[in-house]
Design an enzyme around this catalytic site. Structure first.
Site, PDB file in Angstrom:
ATOM      1  N   LYS A  75       7.728 -30.925   3.005  1.00 26.43           N
ATOM      2  CA  LYS A  75       8.595 -30.159   3.910  1.00 26.43           C
ATOM      3  C   LYS A  75       9.909 -29.875   3.189  1.00 26.43           C
ATOM      4  O   LYS A  75      10.744 -30.762   3.046  1.00 26.43           O
ATOM      5  CB  LYS A  75       8.889 -30.886   5.213  1.00 26.43           C
ATOM      6  CG  LYS A  75       9.528 -29.937   6.258  1.00 26.43           C
ATOM      7  CD  LYS A  75      10.313 -30.628   7.336  1.00 26.43           C
ATOM      8  CE  LYS A  75      11.737 -30.867   6.961  1.00 26.43           C
ATOM      9  NZ  LYS A  75      12.561 -29.622   6.795  1.00 26.43           N
ATOM     10  N   GLU A  87      16.096 -42.019  -0.523  1.00 25.39           N
ATOM     11  CA  GLU A  87      17.262 -41.776  -1.370  1.00 25.39           C
ATOM     12  C   GLU A  87      18.237 -41.007  -0.508  1.00 25.39           C
ATOM     13  O   GLU A  87      17.976 -39.869  -0.115  1.00 25.39           O
ATOM     14  CB  GLU A  87      16.860 -41.003  -2.627  1.00 25.39           C
ATOM     15  CG  GLU A  87      17.931 -41.021  -3.716  1.00 25.39           C
ATOM     16  CD  GLU A  87      18.940 -39.908  -3.577  1.00 25.39           C
ATOM     17  OE1 GLU A  87      20.078 -40.213  -3.126  1.00 25.39           O
ATOM     18  OE2 GLU A  87      18.620 -38.763  -3.901  1.00 25.39           O
ATOM     19  N   CYS A 102      24.691 -35.921  -3.629  1.00 26.85           N
ATOM     20  CA  CYS A 102      24.770 -37.266  -3.047  1.00 26.85           C
ATOM     21  C   CYS A 102      25.512 -38.243  -3.943  1.00 26.85           C
ATOM     22  O   CYS A 102      26.069 -39.234  -3.464  1.00 26.85           O
ATOM     23  CB  CYS A 102      23.368 -37.795  -2.732  1.00 26.85           C
ATOM     24  SG  CYS A 102      22.255 -37.791  -4.142  1.00 26.85           S
ATOM     25  N   GLU A 107      30.830 -39.314   3.818  1.00 25.19           N
ATOM     26  CA  GLU A 107      30.339 -38.338   2.853  1.00 25.19           C
ATOM     27  C   GLU A 107      30.710 -36.933   3.316  1.00 25.19           C
ATOM     28  O   GLU A 107      30.301 -36.491   4.383  1.00 25.19           O
ATOM     29  CB  GLU A 107      28.827 -38.473   2.703  1.00 25.19           C
ATOM     30  CG  GLU A 107      28.260 -37.707   1.546  1.00 25.19           C
ATOM     31  CD  GLU A 107      26.785 -37.998   1.323  1.00 25.19           C
ATOM     32  OE1 GLU A 107      26.356 -37.988   0.162  1.00 25.19           O
ATOM     33  OE2 GLU A 107      26.062 -38.242   2.314  1.00 25.19           O
TER      34      GLU A 107
END
Length: 500
Positions: free
Chosen positions: A191, A267, A302, A400
């Site tokens: 996906k 992750e 990230c 973040e």
């Protein structure tokens, strides 16, 4: 076309035929519901086209195709040499189509064409080739026994793998997971992120051309709450590998616990530090790495080193040079090879990043550069932004942002920097600059992160495992030989000898 210009890439872009359907059992098909969603070019705000909005029915069909292919053994039990040959052909096809794929990804994501060419023209085929070459060089074990038995320890493909991807490095992240999964002998249901589905669909088409059997690689574009959740909960998917936010990673753990207890490789997010120790020369190399660590890919990374720890005695020197480098960055048309920073991936994300910049200013951090949208653009561009007077407890230093923001935090003693850098719910990456090898090793040992880079901002390469500590990931790793472990299971075969 190594010297291709903006005109060349705009011509390529204008000639592209965008994939618009799911790829299941070796062919493109519409979503069973007939639903689609718009695919937006974030650099212009214009609609590129529509893409199939897959849901649980489409995931069911993709999983059935993947299971059929796995059970018939056309890939899962093919000889190592045969699987290797297909993966090497796929690597070659990606190289041959690198300009087309790169232009498609740039349009889809707002990434610069230069980054896309590096990732798709170099890194993606390198990963396919490396894991392809690994297939016939991976061995089982024989356990020591007495003469009355033979104990074989073998690894077998786990079955059908569900792969759920992020939008920031669309084809590269697909390959980080697909290459080891295919090398292991798994069938796969992918996906892609709904924001950037195009190149994964095109890769599936190239995989068939390379000789991958139908049903081994299936791609179901759609939204996380529909197609993503259907993958996470599917009882006939044997493992899920996910890259994305920590919040959504937690959902996949829940989906697994409420379905078939499939293993989940994660992750996830990060809030990575960039630490300048007092002995490090603040030269062009360090400054270039500092800016790249925070602003590469528009900060949509990230492992972005947004938190930058600098000795108070050297902070002014650092900021002067960083601000000069940031001022020189060219932000604009992603298809122009001279552009150094593209757009944010969506209008919603653009607003989110600007919201964090506003919060930083309200909490007392001082904006020295940027701080808003790029004027005169219809796309979702944010100015590269530099903050001073950041404290490690501020929102912009703990959450973040995923945008082009660099925040400088001054410190007195190296142990203060180590303490603040370690004080995070995340543990994905860190960079340390120093001339002192003892200090470098001390920080590398003490920082609770999955990757530590010394004197350069780097995530390693295909040979080195990548993943995080704490809320940045699970024990699973992408890259390196370690990545294969997500997609295999271990079997002991105990053979009794003749009776004495």
């Amino acid at each position: 076309m190594n010297d291709a210009t903006s005109i060349d890439f705009h011509a390529i872009a204008a000639s592209l035929a965008f994939p618009s359907q799911a790829f299941i059992a070796g062919r493109f098909v519409a979503a069973r519901s007939g639903k689609t969603f718009e695919n937006i070019n974030p650099a212009t705000g214009q609609v590129l086209g529509t893409v199939a909005a897959c849901d649980d029915e489409d995931v069911n069909a993709a999983v059935a195709a993947a299971r059929k292919a796995f059970d018939d053994g056309s890939w899962s039990r093919a000889t190592p040499e045969a699987r290797k040959e297909v993966m090497l052909r796929l690597a070659a096809l990606v190289r041959e189509n690198a300009h087309e794929l790169s232009a498609m990804e740039s349009l889809d994501s707002g990434k610069t064409i230069t980054d896309c060419l590096n990732e798709i023209g170099h890194e993606v085929p390198t990963f396919l080739q490396w894991y392809g070459e690994l297939i016939d060089k991976t061995f089982g074990k024989i356990a020591p026994t007495g003469e009355d038995a033979l104990a074989l320890i073998v690894q077998e493909p786990i079955g059908v793998a569900g792969i759920v991807l992020p939008w920031n490095f669309p084809l590269l992240m697909a390959t980080w997971k697909l290459a080891p999964a295919l090398a292991a002998g798994c069938s796969v249901v992918v996906k892609p992120a709904e924001q950037t589905p195009l190149t994964a669909l095109r890769l599936a088409e190239l995989a068939i051309e390379a000789g991958l059997p139908e049903g081994v690689l299936n791609v179901v574009p759609g939204f996380g709450e529909t197609a993503g959740q259907a993958i996470g909960r599917h009882p006939d998917i044997d493992v899920v590998s996910f890259t994305g936010s920590t919040e959504v990673g937690g959902l996949f753990l829940r989906y697994a616990s409420e379905s078939n207890l499939k293993p989940v490789g994660l992750e996830m997010g990060g809030k990575s530090p960039f630490i300048v120790l007092e002995d490090a020369p603040i030269d062009d190399r360090l400054v270039s790495n500092a800016v790249s660590a925070a602003l590469w890919n528009g900060g949509q990374n990230c492992s972005a080193n947004m938190r930058q720890f600098v000795p108070l005695s050297r902070k002014d020197e650092f900021l002067t040079k960083v601000l000069a480098r940031v001022a020189s960055l060219k932000v604009g048309d992603p298809l122009d090879p001279s552009t150094e920073m593209g757009s944010m991936v969506t209008q919603v994300h653009h607003r989110r990043v600007l919201g964090y910049i506003d919060i930083g200013a309200k909490e007392g951090a001082r904006i020295l550069a940027g701080g808003g949208s790029v004027e005169g653009s219809s796309g979702y561009f944010v100015q590269p932004t530099v903050f001073d007077d950041v404290t490690h407890a501020m929102t912009i230093a703990t959450e973040e942002i995923f945008g082009p923001v660099l925040g400088v935090i001054g410190y007195d003693k190296p142990e203060d920097a180590l303490r603040m850098a370690s004080d995070s719910i995340y543990g994905l990456h860190a960079t340390v600059f120093t001339r002192d090898i003892d200090r470098a090793l001390h920080f590398a040992r003490k920082l609770p992160c999955g990757t530590i880079s010394i004197n350069r901002f780097s995530e390693g390469d295909v040979k080195t495992p990548f993943g995080g500590y704490k809320r940045s990931g699970s024990l699973a790793r992408d890259n390196g030989t370690e990545a294969i472990q997500q997609y295999v299971q271990t079997k002991t075969i105990w053979i009794a000898g003749p009776e004495a």
